[in-house]
Design a protein around this motif. Structure first.
Motif, PDB file in Angstrom:
ATOM      1  N   MET A   1       0.799  -1.271   0.156  1.00 57.76           N
ATOM      2  CA  MET A   1       0.030   0.122   0.040  1.00 57.76           C
ATOM      3  C   MET A   1       0.848   1.126   0.251  1.00 57.76           C
ATOM      4  SD  MET A   1      -2.877   1.176   2.683  1.00 57.76           S
ATOM      5  CE  MET A   1      -4.260   0.279   2.457  1.00 57.76           C
ATOM      6  N   LEU A   2       1.988   1.269   0.628  1.00 54.43           N
ATOM      7  CA  LEU A   2       3.007   2.548   0.606  1.00 54.43           C
ATOM      8  C   LEU A   2       3.260   3.031  -0.436  1.00 54.43           C
ATOM      9  CD1 LEU A   2       4.822   1.819   4.402  1.00 54.43           C
ATOM     10  CD2 LEU A   2       2.516   3.090   3.655  1.00 54.43           C
ATOM     11  N   LYS A   3       3.561   2.006  -1.467  1.00 54.47           N
ATOM     12  CA  LYS A   3       4.004   2.388  -2.912  1.00 54.47           C
ATOM     13  C   LYS A   3       3.203   3.318  -3.416  1.00 54.47           C
ATOM     14  CE  LYS A   3       2.383  -1.573  -5.200  1.00 54.47           C
ATOM     15  NZ  LYS A   3       2.739  -3.031  -6.013  1.00 54.47           N
ATOM     16  N   HIS A   4       1.896   3.569  -3.220  1.00 57.36           N
ATOM     17  CA  HIS A   4       0.902   4.397  -3.753  1.00 57.36           C
ATOM     18  C   HIS A   4       1.118   5.747  -3.203  1.00 57.36           C
ATOM     19  CE1 HIS A   4      -0.499   1.173  -6.205  1.00 57.36           C
ATOM     20  NE2 HIS A   4      -0.687   0.146  -5.098  1.00 57.36           N
ATOM     21  N   VAL A   5       1.891   5.774  -1.994  1.00 57.20           N
ATOM     22  CA  VAL A   5       1.999   7.229  -1.398  1.00 57.20           C
ATOM     23  C   VAL A   5       3.431   7.766  -1.413  1.00 57.20           C
ATOM     24  CG1 VAL A   5       1.281   8.343   0.680  1.00 57.20           C
ATOM     25  CG2 VAL A   5       0.067   6.518   0.025  1.00 57.20           C
ATOM     26  N   PRO A   6       3.664   8.627  -2.453  1.00 53.74           N
ATOM     27  CA  PRO A   6       5.100   8.740  -2.814  1.00 53.74           C
ATOM     28  C   PRO A   6       5.725   9.512  -1.404  1.00 53.74           C
ATOM     29  CG  PRO A   6       3.692   9.629  -4.527  1.00 53.74           C
ATOM     30  CD  PRO A   6       2.864   9.241  -3.595  1.00 53.74           C
ATOM     31  N   ALA A   7       4.932  10.120  -0.539  1.00 52.79           N
ATOM     32  CA  ALA A   7       5.583  10.489   0.692  1.00 52.79           C
ATOM     33  C   ALA A   7       5.965   9.490   1.797  1.00 52.79           C
ATOM     34  CB  ALA A   7       4.648  11.774   1.411  1.00 52.79           C
ATOM     35  N   LEU A   8       5.540   8.395   1.396  1.00 47.04           N
ATOM     36  CA  LEU A   8       5.511   7.178   2.511  1.00 47.04           C
ATOM     37  C   LEU A   8       6.834   6.268   1.767  1.00 47.04           C
ATOM     38  CD1 LEU A   8       2.188   6.827   3.872  1.00 47.04           C
ATOM     39  CD2 LEU A   8       4.068   7.842   4.885  1.00 47.04           C
ATOM     40  N   HIS A   9       7.112   6.297   0.763  1.00 45.97           N
ATOM     41  CA  HIS A   9       7.987   5.469   0.137  1.00 45.97           C
ATOM     42  C   HIS A   9       9.167   4.773   0.681  1.00 45.97           C
ATOM     43  CE1 HIS A   9      11.339   4.262  -2.541  1.00 45.97           C
ATOM     44  NE2 HIS A   9      10.327   3.918  -3.411  1.00 45.97           N
ATOM     45  N   ASP A  10       9.878   6.000   1.540  1.00 47.04           N
ATOM     46  CA  ASP A  10      10.944   5.388   2.471  1.00 47.04           C
ATOM     47  C   ASP A  10      10.255   4.564   3.494  1.00 47.04           C
ATOM     48  OD1 ASP A  10      12.866   6.691   0.579  1.00 47.04           O
ATOM     49  OD2 ASP A  10      12.824   8.558   1.988  1.00 47.04           O
ATOM     50  N   PHE A  11       9.363   4.250   3.623  1.00 41.81           N
ATOM     51  CA  PHE A  11       8.892   3.673   4.916  1.00 41.81           C
ATOM     52  C   PHE A  11       8.458   2.053   4.677  1.00 41.81           C
ATOM     53  CE2 PHE A  11       8.293   7.882   5.981  1.00 41.81           C
ATOM     54  CZ  PHE A  11       8.716   7.923   7.713  1.00 41.81           C
ATOM     55  N   ASP A  12       8.406   1.977   3.217  1.00 35.59           N
ATOM     56  CA  ASP A  12       7.966   0.624   2.649  1.00 35.59           C
ATOM     57  C   ASP A  12       8.933  -0.425   2.729  1.00 35.59           C
ATOM     58  OD1 ASP A  12       6.849  -1.505   1.129  1.00 35.59           O
ATOM     59  OD2 ASP A  12       6.211  -0.207  -0.500  1.00 35.59           O
ATOM     60  N   GLY A  14       9.048  -3.168   1.534  1.00 34.71           N
ATOM     61  CA  GLY A  14       9.238  -3.932   0.219  1.00 34.71           C
ATOM     62  C   GLY A  14       7.931  -4.517  -0.246  1.00 34.71           C
ATOM     63  N   ASP A  15       6.959  -4.690   0.921  1.00 37.97           N
ATOM     64  CA  ASP A  15       5.858  -5.355   0.764  1.00 37.97           C
ATOM     65  C   ASP A  15       4.723  -4.651   0.824  1.00 37.97           C
ATOM     66  OD1 ASP A  15       5.991  -5.371   3.321  1.00 37.97           O
ATOM     67  OD2 ASP A  15       5.719  -7.560   3.649  1.00 37.97           O
ATOM     68  N   GLY A  16       4.808  -3.387   0.864  1.00 35.53           N
ATOM     69  CA  GLY A  16       3.631  -2.434   1.131  1.00 35.53           C
ATOM     70  C   GLY A  16       3.657  -2.060   2.263  1.00 35.53           C
ATOM     71  N   LEU A  21       6.149  -1.117  11.522  1.00 40.36           N
ATOM     72  CA  LEU A  21       4.983  -1.618  11.950  1.00 40.36           C
ATOM     73  C   LEU A  21       5.567  -3.096  12.602  1.00 40.36           C
ATOM     74  CD1 LEU A  21       1.923  -1.327  12.078  1.00 40.36           C
ATOM     75  CD2 LEU A  21       1.720  -2.590  10.121  1.00 40.36           C
ATOM     76  N   ARG A  22       5.282  -3.411  13.794  1.00 39.48           N
ATOM     77  CA  ARG A  22       5.554  -4.496  14.533  1.00 39.48           C
ATOM     78  C   ARG A  22       4.241  -5.031  15.288  1.00 39.48           C
ATOM     79  NH1 ARG A  22       9.512  -3.647  11.959  1.00 39.48           N
ATOM     80  NH2 ARG A  22      11.416  -3.690  12.372  1.00 39.48           N
ATOM     81  N   ASP A  23       3.706  -6.173  15.150  1.00 41.55           N
ATOM     82  CA  ASP A  23       2.634  -6.811  15.925  1.00 41.55           C
ATOM     83  C   ASP A  23       1.536  -5.966  15.605  1.00 41.55           C
ATOM     84  OD1 ASP A  23       3.996  -8.754  16.589  1.00 41.55           O
ATOM     85  OD2 ASP A  23       4.599  -7.896  18.319  1.00 41.55           O
ATOM     86  N   ILE A  66      -6.667   4.270  -2.109  1.00 40.16           N
ATOM     87  CA  ILE A  66      -5.578   3.438  -2.016  1.00 40.16           C
ATOM     88  C   ILE A  66      -5.547   1.968  -1.671  1.00 40.16           C
ATOM     89  CG2 ILE A  66      -3.343   3.193  -0.673  1.00 40.16           C
ATOM     90  CD1 ILE A  66      -3.448   6.009  -0.141  1.00 40.16           C
ATOM     91  N   SER A  67      -6.740   1.610  -0.767  1.00 46.43           N
ATOM     92  CA  SER A  67      -6.965   0.323  -0.610  1.00 46.43           C
ATOM     93  C   SER A  67      -7.556  -0.758  -1.869  1.00 46.43           C
ATOM     94  CB  SER A  67      -7.882  -0.199   0.507  1.00 46.43           C
ATOM     95  OG  SER A  67      -7.520   0.414   1.773  1.00 46.43           O
ATOM     96  N   GLU A  68      -8.199   0.223  -2.770  1.00 43.24           N
ATOM     97  CA  GLU A  68      -8.880  -0.292  -4.085  1.00 43.24           C
ATOM     98  C   GLU A  68      -7.609  -0.518  -5.114  1.00 43.24           C
ATOM     99  OE1 GLU A  68     -11.665   2.588  -5.048  1.00 43.24           O
ATOM    100  OE2 GLU A  68     -13.046   1.993  -3.475  1.00 43.24           O
ATOM    101  N   LEU A  69      -6.789   0.358  -5.015  1.00 43.16           N
ATOM    102  CA  LEU A  69      -5.508   0.143  -5.767  1.00 43.16           C
ATOM    103  C   LEU A  69      -4.855  -1.087  -5.645  1.00 43.16           C
ATOM    104  CD1 LEU A  69      -4.011   3.846  -5.822  1.00 43.16           C
ATOM    105  CD2 LEU A  69      -5.074   2.757  -7.834  1.00 43.16           C
ATOM    106  N   VAL A  70      -4.721  -1.470  -4.409  1.00 47.43           N
ATOM    107  CA  VAL A  70      -3.902  -2.720  -4.080  1.00 47.43           C
ATOM    108  C   VAL A  70      -4.766  -4.006  -4.376  1.00 47.43           C
ATOM    109  CG1 VAL A  70      -2.370  -1.432  -2.528  1.00 47.43           C
ATOM    110  CG2 VAL A  70      -4.334  -2.648  -1.833  1.00 47.43           C
ATOM    111  N   GLN A  71      -5.879  -3.955  -4.451  1.00 46.44           N
ATOM    112  CA  GLN A  71      -6.430  -5.177  -4.872  1.00 46.44           C
ATOM    113  C   GLN A  71      -6.578  -5.674  -6.022  1.00 46.44           C
ATOM    114  OE1 GLN A  71     -10.729  -4.220  -3.255  1.00 46.44           O
ATOM    115  NE2 GLN A  71      -9.879  -4.193  -1.232  1.00 46.44           N
TER     116      GLN A  71
END
Length: 71
Positions: A1-12, A14-16, A21-23, A66-71
């Motif tokens: 999902m993060l790959k669809h938000v350029p401002a969050l690219h560095d937080f991805d 690799g799998d969105g 994020l832990r647990d 964004i959720s619709e984009l990843v489905q």
């Protein structure tokens, strides 16, 4: 999902999913960046443009799209 938000690219990790994020909890919550803090984003950038209710609604709609984009 993060790959669809350029401002969050560095937080991805690799799998969105955010690298912090832990647990299903944010490990940097207290020190999260502005882009991750909707309350601060509203106060700093949108307070003079729209009501807080409008801002929250806009965020919910953006998340849905964004959720619709990843489905």
């Amino acid at each position: 999902m993060l790959k669809h938000v350029p401002a969050l690219h560095d937080f991805d990790r690799g799998d969105g999913v955010c690298v912090y994020l832990r647990d299903n909890l944010c490990t940097i919550y207290e020190h999260r960046p502005l882009i991750c803090n909707t309350s601060r984003m509203y106060e700093e950038f949108f307070r003079d443009v729209m009501s807080e209710e409008e801002f929250i609604s806009a965020n919910i709609e953006a998340c849905k799209k964004i959720s619709e984009l990843v489905q």
